[in-house]
Design an enzyme around this catalytic site. Structure first.
Site, short mmCIF file in Angstrom:
data_model
loop_
_atom_site.label_atom_id
_atom_site.label_comp_id
_atom_site.label_asym_id
_atom_site.label_seq_id
_atom_site.Cartn_x
_atom_site.Cartn_y
_atom_site.Cartn_z
CB SER A 57 -0.88 -0.02 1.26
OG SER A 57 -1.26 1.28 1.62
N GLY A 58 0.52 2.16 -0.88
CA GLY A 58 1.23 3.45 -0.93
C GLY A 58 0.99 4.25 0.33
CG LEU A 59 -2.55 5.31 3.67
CD1 LEU A 59 -2.39 6.82 3.78
CD2 LEU A 59 -4.01 4.91 3.96
CG ASP A 69 -0.93 7.81 -0.13
OD1 ASP A 69 -0.02 7.55 -0.93
OD2 ASP A 69 -2.08 7.32 -0.19
CG ASP A 96 -0.91 2.17 -4.09
OD1 ASP A 96 -1.03 2.69 -5.21
OD2 ASP A 96 -1.35 2.66 -3.03
CG ASP A 98 1.31 6.33 -5.40
OD1 ASP A 98 0.38 5.75 -4.79
OD2 ASP A 98 2.34 6.72 -4.84
CD GLU A 125 -3.90 6.47 -7.23
OE1 GLU A 125 -3.57 5.45 -6.58
OE2 GLU A 125 -4.27 7.53 -6.69
CE LYS A 131 -1.92 9.04 -3.89
NZ LYS A 131 -1.87 7.55 -3.78
CG ASN A 133 -5.39 8.23 0.63
OD1 ASN A 133 -6.57 8.22 0.95
ND2 ASN A 133 -4.64 7.15 0.59
CB SER A 134 -8.82 7.55 -2.99
OG SER A 134 -7.95 7.12 -3.99
NE ARG A 169 -6.80 3.72 -6.54
CZ ARG A 169 -6.20 3.84 -5.36
NH1 ARG A 169 -5.21 3.01 -5.02
NH2 ARG A 169 -6.55 4.78 -4.53
CG HIS A 200 -10.59 3.12 -4.35
ND1 HIS A 200 -11.14 2.38 -3.33
CD2 HIS A 200 -9.59 3.84 -3.76
CE1 HIS A 200 -10.51 2.63 -2.20
NE2 HIS A 200 -9.56 3.52 -2.42
#
Ligand code: SPV
Ligand code: MG
Length: 553
Positions: A57-59, A69, A96, A98, A125, A131, A133-134, A169, A200
């Protein structure tokens, strides 16, 4: 695929490739799961728990590094972490990635580097670099569809392993564009060559995800991330046809809770007592790190203890000739330039790589207490001789073993020479014995008669052997003096064991000296080799020797 957390595989030879394993998960008819990890340790824990694959996970990786992130960690820093995670495990890792760390060109390089590190796949993504975080903010801008498709193609064209996966993504739902935009993008990405679509959502209900899955109708595998819609029963995803569910950040969050709790408690209590029972043991840490495997490897690759040389030092006697100096300590503990002479001797042995040193104590044994030595006691030291002392350490007479008098000092090169000498029993003999004291009868000395006198040059096959040892050798036959240092091979040790048993039987063991031992070994047919030295040693028998020892050092 089976895995033991104890022994790390050095390679994946013989196992299906990690990339293929991830591809199989994506394409399997079952719902599969990827569990988040953010470093080598958490990756191992994921594998240990039985997961078939890892979500890097990038986060989580960012948070573990203490950064946001938001591409604050460079992609090569992420690559470094991934390398540890990949090396630590043999299940596939989906990274991930990104937004692909830049444009198509950055994506190409990233894919090649990931392949080189045995990473199974990358998920990119459709947002903009750097980026966000979503779950932060609303309406994050999306990438241009064609540009993103080019990035997917570039990634697929760059993979070194045919089974490597590029997962596209779709962030249209996150950015509030709705289902139609999400489907349009998913279709384009699928056509561009993506091996799966990750859809997502940040809603707490799975409605839009289920709607996507229904509309998509399994055109290619779909990956979901139920972080916000965590309440949804997993079977609903199964029934809706999701291929892979990612548990995206739960190890990181669990670690934060646990670390916070422990840190706060230790800070409050100023003690670690209260937390001990509730945390992993240090042994557990070693096990996760694979220390068992290292111990096995050490047995395979390091010289075994069987090859290590040990030493026995005979130091039981008082040394009466030193008078008052030995009133409260044995002679081996007399100070020579600030240290007991025994320390000088054992340091020389240490320098020669000998660590296993056993000192046989007797007189005032409690004073002989130097660190890093083994001790064996001959409490009957005043009524017995050297062999009685040696027999107390018989269990140490094995492998290659040196036996030394406790009152000698010698130059380091003498030890080197002895270690290199061949032979089951080898004695160091000083050919310049007359320089020490020309009168053989002046005191008891270990004079020797050998098969040949000392020469300044030797041919390779010139082996000098001991004929006899004792204080009473006719002067013309004396070739030197044993300096009190001998080396025994494993079979040399066996010969000594046999002789000690014989002495025990005939009742001579308690009074016998080293001289008796060597003479008996010769009579029993044992070959004893001699290496000559020319001075550079001394023994401390009296006050004059002590003065000389100060000079010697
Ligand atoms: C991550 O784990 O870094 C992800 C998933 O990208 S999410 O945080 O939900 O965006
Ligand atoms: Mg991410």
């Amino acid at each position: 695929m089976t895995f033991s957390s104890k022994i790390q595989p050095l390679s994946n030879a013989g196992l299906p490739s990690k990339a293929q394993a991830l591809r199989d998960m994506l394409q399997s008819a079952e719902l599969e799961f990827l569990m988040e990890a953010h470093d080598g340790l958490s990756a191992k824990i994921v594998q240990e728990a039985g997961f078939k694959g890892i979500w890097a996970s990038g986060l989580s990786m960012s948070a573990a590094l203490g950064v946001r992130d938001s591409n604050e960690a460079s992609w090569t820093q992420v690559l470094e972490m991934l390398e540890f995670m990949s090396d630590a495990t043999n299940i596939p890792i989906l990274v991930d990635g990104d937004t692909g760390y830049g444009n198509f060109n950055n994506m190409r390089r990233a894919v090649r580097k990931l392949n080189q590190r045995n990473i199974a796949g990358i998920c990119i993504e459709d947002k903009l670099f750097p980026k966000t975080n979503s779950f932060i903010g609303e309406g994050q801008p999306l990438a241009d569809i064609d540009e993103f498709c080019g990035k997917i193609k570039a990634g697929k064209d760059s993979q070194l392993d045919d089974s490597f996966s590029v997962v596209a993504r779709v962030e249209a739902l996150i950015s509030g564009w709705g289902l139609e935009e999400a489907l349009k993008r998913a279709t384009a990405y699928h056509e561009a060559g993506a091996d799966a679509i990750l859809i997502h959502s940040k809603k707490s209900e799975p409605t839009e995800i289920i709607a996507f899955l229904t509309e998509w109708a399994n055109r290619c595998p779909v990956v979901i991330v139920p972080t916000t819609y965590y309440d949804t029963p997993t079977d609903e995803f199964r029934e809706a046809g999701a291929s892979v569910a990612i548990w995206a950040n739960h190890n990181l969050r669990a670690a934060i809770t646990a670390m916070r709790e422990v840190s706060r408690r230790i800070q409050r209590e100023e003690s670690v007592r209260g937390v001990e029972a509730g945390i992993a043991s240090v042994k557990d840490v070693f096990q996760l790190a694979g220390n068992d495997e290292l111990a096995e490897a050490e047995k395979r690759y390091l010289p075994s203890d069987g090859d290590a040389v040990s030493a026995i030092v005979l130091a039981a006697s008082r040394g009466s000739a030193l008078g008052d100096l030995t009133a409260d300590k044995p002679k081996c503990m007399i100070d020579v330039l600030g240290q007991p002479s025994l320390r000088h001797l054992t340091s020389t042995l240490n320098q020669g790589g000998i660590r296993d040193i056993t000192v046989i104590r007797g007189y005032k044994k409690e004073v002989v207490n130097l660190p890093s030595l083994n001790f064996v006691d001959n409490d009957a030291y005043d009524s017995t001789g050297e062999i009685a002392s040696l027999s107390r350490a018989e269990h140490k007479l094995k492998g290659t073993c040196l036996v030394a008098y406790g009152d000698i000092l010698f130059r380091h090169y003498i030890l080197d020479q002895l270690m290199q000498a061949d032979g089951d029993i080898v004695l160091v003999v000083d050919s310049l014995w007359q320089q020490k004291d020309p009168n053989p009868a002046s005191r008891v000395r270990d004079l020797v008669e050998c098969s040949a006198p000392f020469k300044t040059s030797y041919l390779d096959d010139d082996t000098v052997t001991l004929q006899r040892m004792g204080p009473d050798i006719e002067k013309s036959k004396i070739n030197g003096e044993w300096i009190g240092l001998a080396k025994f091979s494993d079979s040399g040790c066996d010969a000594v064991h046999a002789e000690l048993a014989e002495m025990e039987r005939d009742g001579s063991l308690n009074s016998a000296t080293m001289i008796d031992l060597f003479n008996r070994l010769i009579s029993a047919g044992q070959k004893i080799s001699v290496i000559y030295v020319t001075g550079h040693w001394l023994d401390i028998d009296n006050a004059a020797d002590l003065a000389e020892a100060q000079m010697f050092l």
